[in-house]
Design a protein around this motif. Structure first.
Motif, PDB file in Angstrom:
ATOM      1  N   VAL A  27       4.148   1.300  14.948  1.00 39.86           N
ATOM      2  CA  VAL A  27       3.908   2.054  13.719  1.00 39.86           C
ATOM      3  C   VAL A  27       4.360   1.319  12.474  1.00 39.86           C
ATOM      4  CG1 VAL A  27       4.068   4.286  14.890  1.00 39.86           C
ATOM      5  CG2 VAL A  27       6.102   3.278  13.869  1.00 39.86           C
ATOM      6  N   GLY A  28       4.875   0.110  12.623  1.00 36.82           N
ATOM      7  CA  GLY A  28       5.420  -0.617  11.476  1.00 36.82           C
ATOM      8  C   GLY A  28       4.419  -0.847  10.372  1.00 36.82           C
ATOM      9  N   ALA A  29       3.261  -1.385  10.705  1.00 34.50           N
ATOM     10  CA  ALA A  29       2.263  -1.703   9.681  1.00 34.50           C
ATOM     11  C   ALA A  29       1.713  -0.454   8.991  1.00 34.50           C
ATOM     12  CB  ALA A  29       1.136  -2.530  10.290  1.00 34.50           C
ATOM     13  N   PRO A  30       1.323   0.599   9.740  1.00 31.41           N
ATOM     14  CA  PRO A  30       0.825   1.799   9.044  1.00 31.41           C
ATOM     15  C   PRO A  30       1.871   2.456   8.147  1.00 31.41           C
ATOM     16  CG  PRO A  30       0.222   1.870  11.368  1.00 31.41           C
ATOM     17  CD  PRO A  30       1.146   0.714  11.189  1.00 31.41           C
ATOM     18  N   VAL A  31       3.108   2.498   8.582  1.00 31.63           N
ATOM     19  CA  VAL A  31       4.157   3.120   7.762  1.00 31.63           C
ATOM     20  C   VAL A  31       4.434   2.269   6.530  1.00 31.63           C
ATOM     21  CG1 VAL A  31       6.599   3.762   7.712  1.00 31.63           C
ATOM     22  CG2 VAL A  31       5.193   4.368   9.680  1.00 31.63           C
ATOM     23  N   ALA A  32       4.457   0.952   6.695  1.00 32.11           N
ATOM     24  CA  ALA A  32       4.671   0.069   5.545  1.00 32.11           C
ATOM     25  C   ALA A  32       3.543   0.229   4.530  1.00 32.11           C
ATOM     26  CB  ALA A  32       4.779  -1.382   6.013  1.00 32.11           C
ATOM     27  N   ALA A  33       2.308   0.320   5.006  1.00 33.81           N
ATOM     28  CA  ALA A  33       1.167   0.516   4.102  1.00 33.81           C
ATOM     29  C   ALA A  33       1.243   1.874   3.415  1.00 33.81           C
ATOM     30  CB  ALA A  33      -0.140   0.385   4.881  1.00 33.81           C
ATOM     31  N   TRP A  34       1.605   2.906   4.154  1.00 36.27           N
ATOM     32  CA  TRP A  34       1.730   4.250   3.576  1.00 36.27           C
ATOM     33  C   TRP A  34       2.819   4.269   2.503  1.00 36.27           C
ATOM     34  CZ3 TRP A  34       5.976   7.486   3.479  1.00 36.27           C
ATOM     35  CH2 TRP A  34       5.738   8.771   2.992  1.00 36.27           C
ATOM     36  N   ALA A  35       3.958   3.655   2.778  1.00 34.83           N
ATOM     37  CA  ALA A  35       5.046   3.631   1.803  1.00 34.83           C
ATOM     38  C   ALA A  35       4.635   2.895   0.534  1.00 34.83           C
ATOM     39  CB  ALA A  35       6.294   2.981   2.416  1.00 34.83           C
ATOM     40  N   HIS A  36       3.840   1.842   0.692  1.00 32.14           N
ATOM     41  CA  HIS A  36       3.396   1.081  -0.473  1.00 32.14           C
ATOM     42  C   HIS A  36       2.407   1.881  -1.312  1.00 32.14           C
ATOM     43  CE1 HIS A  36       2.643  -2.354  -2.976  1.00 32.14           C
ATOM     44  NE2 HIS A  36       1.340  -2.270  -2.739  1.00 32.14           N
ATOM     45  N   THR A  37       1.431   2.511  -0.667  1.00 32.07           N
ATOM     46  CA  THR A  37       0.416   3.249  -1.431  1.00 32.07           C
ATOM     47  C   THR A  37       0.932   4.582  -1.954  1.00 32.07           C
ATOM     48  OG1 THR A  37      -0.475   4.218   0.599  1.00 32.07           O
ATOM     49  CG2 THR A  37      -1.509   2.201  -0.199  1.00 32.07           C
ATOM     50  N   THR A  38       1.722   5.289  -1.186  1.00 35.16           N
ATOM     51  CA  THR A  38       2.175   6.620  -1.585  1.00 35.16           C
ATOM     52  C   THR A  38       3.394   6.583  -2.489  1.00 35.16           C
ATOM     53  OG1 THR A  38       1.387   7.449   0.541  1.00 35.16           O
ATOM     54  CG2 THR A  38       2.825   8.888  -0.714  1.00 35.16           C
ATOM     55  N   LEU A  39       4.383   5.774  -2.106  1.00 34.41           N
ATOM     56  CA  LEU A  39       5.642   5.758  -2.843  1.00 34.41           C
ATOM     57  C   LEU A  39       5.789   4.569  -3.777  1.00 34.41           C
ATOM     58  CD1 LEU A  39       7.934   6.671   0.195  1.00 34.41           C
ATOM     59  CD2 LEU A  39       7.006   8.229  -1.523  1.00 34.41           C
ATOM     60  N   GLY A  40       4.922   3.581  -3.620  1.00 33.35           N
ATOM     61  CA  GLY A  40       5.029   2.376  -4.426  1.00 33.35           C
ATOM     62  C   GLY A  40       6.176   1.478  -3.992  1.00 33.35           C
ATOM     63  N   THR A  42       7.675  -1.368  -1.387  1.00 35.07           N
ATOM     64  CA  THR A  42       7.251  -2.399  -0.459  1.00 35.07           C
ATOM     65  C   THR A  42       8.322  -2.575   0.610  1.00 35.07           C
ATOM     66  OG1 THR A  42       6.081  -3.522  -2.237  1.00 35.07           O
ATOM     67  CG2 THR A  42       6.526  -4.794  -0.237  1.00 35.07           C
ATOM     68  N   VAL A  43       7.929  -2.328   1.843  1.00 36.44           N
ATOM     69  CA  VAL A  43       8.829  -2.516   2.982  1.00 36.44           C
ATOM     70  C   VAL A  43       8.113  -3.357   4.022  1.00 36.44           C
ATOM     71  CG1 VAL A  43      10.151  -0.387   2.682  1.00 36.44           C
ATOM     72  CG2 VAL A  43       8.090  -0.365   4.061  1.00 36.44           C
ATOM     73  N   THR A  44       8.884  -4.063   4.819  1.00 36.30           N
ATOM     74  CA  THR A  44       8.297  -4.884   5.873  1.00 36.30           C
ATOM     75  C   THR A  44       8.252  -4.090   7.185  1.00 36.30           C
ATOM     76  OG1 THR A  44      10.405  -5.796   6.591  1.00 36.30           O
ATOM     77  CG2 THR A  44       9.270  -6.957   4.807  1.00 36.30           C
ATOM     78  N   GLU A  45       7.473  -4.598   8.113  1.00 38.10           N
ATOM     79  CA  GLU A  45       7.396  -3.955   9.422  1.00 38.10           C
ATOM     80  C   GLU A  45       8.761  -3.973  10.117  1.00 38.10           C
ATOM     81  OE1 GLU A  45       4.104  -5.139  11.928  1.00 38.10           O
ATOM     82  OE2 GLU A  45       2.966  -5.719  10.146  1.00 38.10           O
ATOM     83  N   GLN A  46       9.523  -5.041   9.915  1.00 36.72           N
ATOM     84  CA  GLN A  46      10.845  -5.132  10.532  1.00 36.72           C
ATOM     85  C   GLN A  46      11.795  -4.073   9.968  1.00 36.72           C
ATOM     86  OE1 GLN A  46       9.218  -7.740   9.205  1.00 36.72           O
ATOM     87  NE2 GLN A  46       8.687  -8.933  11.015  1.00 36.72           N
ATOM     88  N   GLN A  47      11.699  -3.796   8.677  1.00 40.70           N
ATOM     89  CA  GLN A  47      12.538  -2.763   8.075  1.00 40.70           C
ATOM     90  C   GLN A  47      12.172  -1.387   8.615  1.00 40.70           C
ATOM     91  OE1 GLN A  47      11.565  -3.763   4.035  1.00 40.70           O
ATOM     92  NE2 GLN A  47      13.592  -4.694   3.678  1.00 40.70           N
ATOM     93  N   VAL A  48      10.877  -1.152   8.784  1.00 41.19           N
ATOM     94  CA  VAL A  48      10.430   0.123   9.354  1.00 41.19           C
ATOM     95  C   VAL A  48      10.951   0.254  10.783  1.00 41.19           C
ATOM     96  CG1 VAL A  48       8.407   1.447  10.097  1.00 41.19           C
ATOM     97  CG2 VAL A  48       8.398   0.303   7.877  1.00 41.19           C
ATOM     98  N   ALA A  49      10.842  -0.812  11.581  1.00 36.52           N
ATOM     99  CA  ALA A  49      11.316  -0.782  12.965  1.00 36.52           C
ATOM    100  C   ALA A  49      12.821  -0.550  13.027  1.00 36.52           C
ATOM    101  CB  ALA A  49      10.939  -2.071  13.686  1.00 36.52           C
TER     102      ALA A  49
END
Length: 119
Positions: A27-40, A42-49
């Motif tokens: 789920v790293g990539a989808p959550v990172a993309a969602w955080a970027h588009t919704t909240l503005g 930028t997080v990496t997949e590793q941070q999400v994991a």
């Protein structure tokens, strides 16, 4: 098992299970993309994991504690306590750790209901 090792196992094992569960979820990539588009943000997949590992580790710990506290003598209650021990301490019968200051005399409730010194 000494309380010192019991405390370490009961702290480390649920966190390790949470980390492994986070690695299994893709789920790293989808959550990172969602955080970027919704909240503005930028997080990496590793941070999400890593964040997911902490959250899942806490969930494993709480689920284990809930199962470990099941009362009763039936098969279901005994199975719940076994699963709780597996989640919290690799299935070892460690008991809850006791924390005391050096030189402090502490007594804990034993499995037979009597008061005993900690291990």
């Amino acid at each position: 098992m000494p309380d010192k090792w019991s405390a370490r196992i009961r702290t480390l094992w649920p966190m390790l299970l949470g980390y492994l569960a986070a690695q299994l979820l893709d789920v790293g990539a989808p959550v990172a993309a969602w955080a970027h588009t919704t909240l503005g943000v930028t997080v990496t997949e590793q941070q999400v994991a890593a964040a997911l590992g902490v959250v899942l580790g806490y969930a494993v710990y709480e689920a284990g504690r809930w199962l470990e506290r099941r009362a009763g003598t039936g098969r279901l209650a005994e199975a719940a306590r076994l699963v709780g021990r597996l989640l919290l301490s690799l299935g070892l019968t460690t008991g809850q750790p006791v924390y005391a200051l050096p030189g402090q005399r502490v007594r804990v409730l034993g499995s037979d209901g009597s008061m005993r010194p900690p291990r």
